[in-house]
Design an enzyme around this catalytic site. Sequence first.
Site, PDB file in Angstrom:
ATOM      1  N   CYS A 147     -10.066  -4.033  -9.988  1.00 53.08           N
ATOM      2  CA  CYS A 147      -9.491  -2.773  -9.488  1.00 53.08           C
ATOM      3  C   CYS A 147      -8.123  -2.969  -8.847  1.00 53.08           C
ATOM      4  O   CYS A 147      -7.583  -2.060  -8.235  1.00 53.08           O
ATOM      5  CB  CYS A 147     -10.447  -2.095  -8.506  1.00 53.08           C
ATOM      6  SG  CYS A 147     -10.772  -3.070  -7.045  1.00 53.08           S
ATOM      7  N   HIS A 179       0.815  -1.224   0.000  1.00 57.85           N
ATOM      8  CA  HIS A 179       0.000   0.000   0.000  1.00 57.85           C
ATOM      9  C   HIS A 179       0.845   1.268   0.000  1.00 57.85           C
ATOM     10  O   HIS A 179       0.400   2.306  -0.470  1.00 57.85           O
ATOM     11  CB  HIS A 179      -1.009  -0.033   1.152  1.00 57.85           C
ATOM     12  CG  HIS A 179      -2.155  -0.948   0.840  1.00 57.85           C
ATOM     13  ND1 HIS A 179      -2.197  -2.235   1.277  1.00 57.85           N
ATOM     14  CD2 HIS A 179      -3.245  -0.765   0.064  1.00 57.85           C
ATOM     15  CE1 HIS A 179      -3.289  -2.817   0.810  1.00 57.85           C
ATOM     16  NE2 HIS A 179      -3.954  -1.946   0.071  1.00 57.85           N
ATOM     17  N   GLU A 191     -11.283 -11.144  -3.618  1.00 60.36           N
ATOM     18  CA  GLU A 191      -9.833 -11.083  -3.447  1.00 60.36           C
ATOM     19  C   GLU A 191      -9.310 -12.182  -2.518  1.00 60.36           C
ATOM     20  O   GLU A 191      -8.153 -12.188  -2.134  1.00 60.36           O
ATOM     21  CB  GLU A 191      -9.393  -9.692  -2.988  1.00 60.36           C
ATOM     22  CG  GLU A 191     -10.217  -9.073  -1.886  1.00 60.36           C
ATOM     23  CD  GLU A 191      -9.829  -7.621  -1.579  1.00 60.36           C
ATOM     24  OE1 GLU A 191      -8.812  -7.135  -2.065  1.00 60.36           O
ATOM     25  OE2 GLU A 191     -10.576  -6.988  -0.816  1.00 60.36           O
ATOM     26  N   ASP A 206      -4.608  -8.616  -3.711  1.00 64.17           N
ATOM     27  CA  ASP A 206      -4.799  -9.611  -2.662  1.00 64.17           C
ATOM     28  C   ASP A 206      -5.108 -10.988  -3.230  1.00 64.17           C
ATOM     29  O   ASP A 206      -4.681 -11.998  -2.673  1.00 64.17           O
ATOM     30  CB  ASP A 206      -5.924  -9.167  -1.706  1.00 64.17           C
ATOM     31  CG  ASP A 206      -5.405  -8.165  -0.706  1.00 64.17           C
ATOM     32  OD1 ASP A 206      -4.304  -8.379  -0.170  1.00 64.17           O
ATOM     33  OD2 ASP A 206      -6.081  -7.139  -0.482  1.00 64.17           O
TER      34      ASP A 206
HETATM   35  C1  PEP Z   1      -6.573  -5.405  -4.241  1.00 65.20           C
HETATM   36  O1  PEP Z   1      -6.345  -6.160  -3.292  1.00 65.20           O
HETATM   37  O2  PEP Z   1      -6.270  -5.686  -5.427  1.00 65.20           O
HETATM   38  C2  PEP Z   1      -7.216  -4.101  -4.013  1.00 65.20           C
HETATM   39  C3  PEP Z   1      -7.616  -3.362  -5.016  1.00 65.20           C
HETATM   40  O3  PEP Z   1      -7.338  -3.656  -2.739  1.00 65.20           O
HETATM   41  P1  PEP Z   1      -6.077  -3.152  -1.865  1.00 65.20           P
HETATM   42  O4  PEP Z   1      -4.885  -3.010  -2.792  1.00 65.20           O
HETATM   43  O5  PEP Z   1      -6.456  -1.877  -1.237  1.00 65.20           O
HETATM   44  O6  PEP Z   1      -5.895  -4.263  -0.883  1.00 65.20           O
HETATM   45 MG    MG Z   2      -7.285  -5.785  -1.408  1.00 64.87          MG
END
Ligand code: PEP
Ligand code: MG
Length: 580
Positions: free
Chosen positions: A504, A191, A433, A457
């Site tokens: 996403c 992140h 995910e 994820d």
């Molecule tokens: C993901 O896991 O791909 C996602 C979009 O959520 P995050 O990256 O915030 O875990």
């Molecule tokens: Mg995620």
Amino acid sequence: MRVFTGIAASPGIVVGRLKVVDRQRVSVSEYSIRADAAAAEISRLKSAIATTRAGLESLKSDLEETTGSEHLFIIDTHLLILADERLIIETASIIESGLINAEGALNRTLQKYRSTFAAIEDAYLRERINDVETVIEKILRTMTGENHEVIVPEEALTVIAAHDLTPADILQMDRTHVVGLVTEVGGRTSHASILARAFQLPTVTGVEGITALSLDGAAVIVDGLNGSVTVNPDRETFLDSLQRKRRYEYIEFELLKLKDLPAQTLDGFLMQVKGNVEIPEEGASVLSHGGAGIGLYRTEMLFMNRREMPEEEEQFSAYAAMQQAVAPHPLTIRTLDAGGDKLLEGLQHLTEQNPALGMRAIRLSLSMPDEFKKQLRAILRVSARGAVRVMFPMISGLDELRRAKVLLEECKSELSAAGIPFDRELQVGIMIEIPSAVMMADLLAPEADFFSIGTNDLIQYTLAVDRSNEHLSEFFQPLHPAVLRSLRRVVDIAHAAGIDACICGEMAGDPLYIPILLGLGFDELSMASASIPRVKQILRRCTREQAVAIAATCATFSTAAEVESYLKGEITSHFAESFD
Ligand code: PEP
Ligand code: MG
């Protein structure tokens, strides 16, 4: 000159000066106190020492249970320093004689120890000051309640180098002079890297050992395209980097001209290309890059760097501002996905051995229904203002989805009773995910209005590869057949149920994967704003028919390497210009 190689985590090339940030240091302010306050300051000092000791003792017994007692001598050394009465006596005397606060006095004691140790001839003994510093900083942190120093660089063109940076660090940092980031740990989809891209800070992670060398103030080139960090570059390298930088910026500039063209394939299929946002400024950036709305609003950033959770009103204002920024395009708000590598200060007590498999996302929200309902009410209220969808993160099965929907219904009833407007048809989506959600997709689909695959994820949990671990980047394989099969299954199930399949995760913004995602049948791709123009360009150069054939061929391979080499071949023959 010295060249380090790491992981290209946020694109762009910058030239600056390195500022090595030691995340262990704590910032201490010293101020005067009245004579009658000295006793209270001394007792604050004593109680901070006692709390620090209790923390170390509990850490010691945890470690004894998990790793055995062999390496606990360091903690024992720290406990011995804490037990030394002189620390209290000397600091208390500074408080009383100098009439200054406990933190300031303790800091002065530390300075005194530093100069005493510096005079010791024996190198081994001289270095024991490190243990004293660690212990005193622990006490100071207990007193100030500060986990980390806020990074405030003052020099122009600063490149921050740190062992690790959390998303909270990046959010909190004064970024006025920061042009790039370099860290020793972290992956492309951690992140912190996602936030670095949000702030458009070229970043390289996994640069081992960079903070240990005395490179503070050195000239540096951070190349977030090829993952290299060059310290003290020679003239030739410098000029070469400048040229690469200009070329990259020129291409980005040219691509922006596509922003207002539809993301439509040559055979007429219109893909929904949207932006992912984390911070308020990004709403406008999605539109300026040509996004058709927001496919993922990571709301957790609003919950970071604070002790209390934001109240409903504050959340409402933030979500309403984001809605307004992208109106009339739709906004997809994801409910809190804290935990994992996004720890909230108020929840630090949740120290977990395995945070990625711990109290994260929807689990956490369901464990605090009152807080969760504040967020749901805020989202519902914003839905009265325009196109808004809600999305639950890390759904593992039906039970969680149903429990979340029950709370949403409760919020709707409460708002109705209070006469507060909201969209009664608010679409409720879930993130796919976790592998169990892939397996359960057929049962989840009838109860959801859309699916959005979080590939960051999904790959992490399908392949058992920590997305933030820089040593595992080669194992983090979006083209692994198990991942591709999961994607196909989810899209097919979504379409059979008549709902949209969105994606996403970072995969949606990577040019290499666009033909295969188009061919698998995705309806929506949501990505970092900066990736939108290039993705549009690729979509506008393919036919969906051709992409379906590419995806079908990909399904015939048995390893990620085979899929990748086939895909790269296709890309070079069909879309070479998009991969400059
Ligand atoms: C993901 O896991 O791909 C996602 C979009 O959520 P995050 O990256 O915030 O875990
Ligand atoms: Mg995620």
